[in-house]
Structures are given as C-alpha cells and as structure tokens.
Design a protein around this motif. Sequence first.
Motif, PDB file in Angstrom:
ATOM      1  N   CYS A 135       0.841  -1.197   0.000  1.00 29.47           N
ATOM      2  CA  CYS A 135       0.000   0.000   0.000  1.00 29.47           C
ATOM      3  C   CYS A 135       0.876   1.247   0.000  1.00 29.47           C
ATOM      4  O   CYS A 135       1.813   1.334   0.780  1.00 29.47           O
ATOM      5  CB  CYS A 135      -0.898  -0.012   1.238  1.00 29.47           C
ATOM      6  SG  CYS A 135      -1.927   1.470   1.356  1.00 29.47           S
ATOM      7  N   LYS A 137       0.065   4.075   1.051  1.00 31.69           N
ATOM      8  CA  LYS A 137      -0.260   4.942   2.183  1.00 31.69           C
ATOM      9  C   LYS A 137       0.099   4.328   3.526  1.00 31.69           C
ATOM     10  O   LYS A 137       0.391   5.028   4.478  1.00 31.69           O
ATOM     11  CB  LYS A 137      -1.768   5.276   2.186  1.00 31.69           C
ATOM     12  CG  LYS A 137      -2.213   6.087   0.999  1.00 31.69           C
ATOM     13  CD  LYS A 137      -3.601   6.650   1.213  1.00 31.69           C
ATOM     14  CE  LYS A 137      -3.555   7.920   2.061  1.00 31.69           C
ATOM     15  NZ  LYS A 137      -4.899   8.523   2.183  1.00 31.69           N
ATOM     16  N   CYS A 138       0.011   3.013   3.624  1.00 30.30           N
ATOM     17  CA  CYS A 138       0.234   2.359   4.911  1.00 30.30           C
ATOM     18  C   CYS A 138       1.616   1.719   4.931  1.00 30.30           C
ATOM     19  O   CYS A 138       2.118   1.276   3.911  1.00 30.30           O
ATOM     20  CB  CYS A 138      -0.812   1.275   5.149  1.00 30.30           C
ATOM     21  SG  CYS A 138      -2.498   1.850   4.999  1.00 30.30           S
ATOM     22  N   CYS A 156      -6.222  -2.293  -0.282  1.00 28.34           N
ATOM     23  CA  CYS A 156      -5.467  -2.353   0.975  1.00 28.34           C
ATOM     24  C   CYS A 156      -6.393  -2.802   2.100  1.00 28.34           C
ATOM     25  O   CYS A 156      -7.446  -2.198   2.308  1.00 28.34           O
ATOM     26  CB  CYS A 156      -4.878  -0.985   1.304  1.00 28.34           C
ATOM     27  SG  CYS A 156      -4.082  -0.971   2.921  1.00 28.34           S
ATOM     28  N   CYS A 213      -6.432   0.494   4.911  1.00 30.15           N
ATOM     29  CA  CYS A 213      -7.047   1.796   4.656  1.00 30.15           C
ATOM     30  C   CYS A 213      -8.136   1.710   3.597  1.00 30.15           C
ATOM     31  O   CYS A 213      -8.877   2.672   3.395  1.00 30.15           O
ATOM     32  CB  CYS A 213      -5.979   2.817   4.241  1.00 30.15           C
ATOM     33  SG  CYS A 213      -5.237   2.487   2.626  1.00 30.15           S
TER      34      CYS A 213
END
Length: 196
Positions: free
Chosen positions: A4, A6-7, A26, A29
């Motif tokens: 991911c 973002k994570c 994901c 998120c």
Amino acid sequence: MMDCPKCDSETLVETSALGNIPLDVCPACGGIWFDKGELEALLAQSQGGAGADLSLISPKPEGLSCPRCRSGMTRGGLVNPLLIVDKCGTCGGVWLDSHELALLEKLLGIVGGRTEVRVARPAPAPEPEAQPGGRAPFLKYALGAVSLAGLAGFSYELYLYFSPAGSAGHTPSALLAGGSALLLAGGIFSINRLED
Ligand SMILES: [Zn+2]
Ligand SMILES: [Zn+2]
C-alpha cells in the motif's frame, strides 16, 4: 504483490468486488489500486464505451509513490474535479483512496454501491507443521539394529550348526538361536508397523 502506498507494511489484496475487474485493495485503509486500463474499463462500462478523458484535472506532482513501479505519482481530479486520485505517469496505474470510492461509484452510476471495498488480510503462511512422530526415524534405525543383531546371531548359530563337529569352539545353542530369530522377526515386524 504490491505494498500500500499509504500504509506501512500492508500488502494489497486482489479482489473482484467492483465490476469483475481484479483490483488490488489495501486491507487496512481500503484504498484501491487500478492497473493501467482497469479504471478506464470501469468508466467505459458505465459510460457506454465512450472514451472518457482520463487526463488529470489540475495535476500536482505531489502524489504518493506508485505501488507498482515506485515512481512518484501525480495527484489530481479524474473525470470530475472532485474525484482526486493519484495517477502514475510511468505505468499508468491509478490509486484511489477509500473515501473516494463513493464518488467514483456515483460517477459510474452504481446505485446502492458500497462506500468501501473491504478485503481481509491474507492468512499468514502456515507454520511448518511439527514433525509428527519425529522420533520414528530414530526408532526405525534402532529396530533395524536389533534386527541386524538378530540376523548376526542367527547366522552365527547356523554357521556353528553346519560346521563340522569339533572344528568350532561352540556347539549350537537352541536358546541363542531362538532368541536371535525372535530379535530378527521382532525387529522386522516393528519396522513394518512403523511404515504403516
Ligand atoms: Zn493502506
Ligand atoms: Zn507506476
């Protein structure tokens, strides 16, 4: 396998939750990765195949890094200025945050669509199973040794039995011969049981 963007340390999970197009979502998120062509295919489905203009609206070079090819993505509006996505200029993929899915579905004309796509983390790789009967190989060798001892004893008795009287130091002992034969038979029998 993609991580991911973002994570930290979340791996995207493939799902076919939207329009039978395999998407990578994901599990933490809920963000969605569309490989090049996947989002276009979804939009084409909803817009009667008309080629939508998929160039970003007011793009800004401040996007996340691409989960597919690690390039820096560009952030901007897709089709609608309110639908903010990160698009990779290198591989052509598009990252959609979870909260942007509802707007995408509105654009796609999906009525009563989910506001998020949920996927479960893949099950961790199974622990290597504890060797059942890990002692069996050792037991087998021990039984093999017992059988060999029995065979040796039995052979020795045979040798004594068939050698000319007086040339050997011992006379055959029925007890020893019987014991050896039992050892041999018992060992072989036990090994066969182990292999069942
Ligand atoms: Zn995530
Ligand atoms: Zn890329």
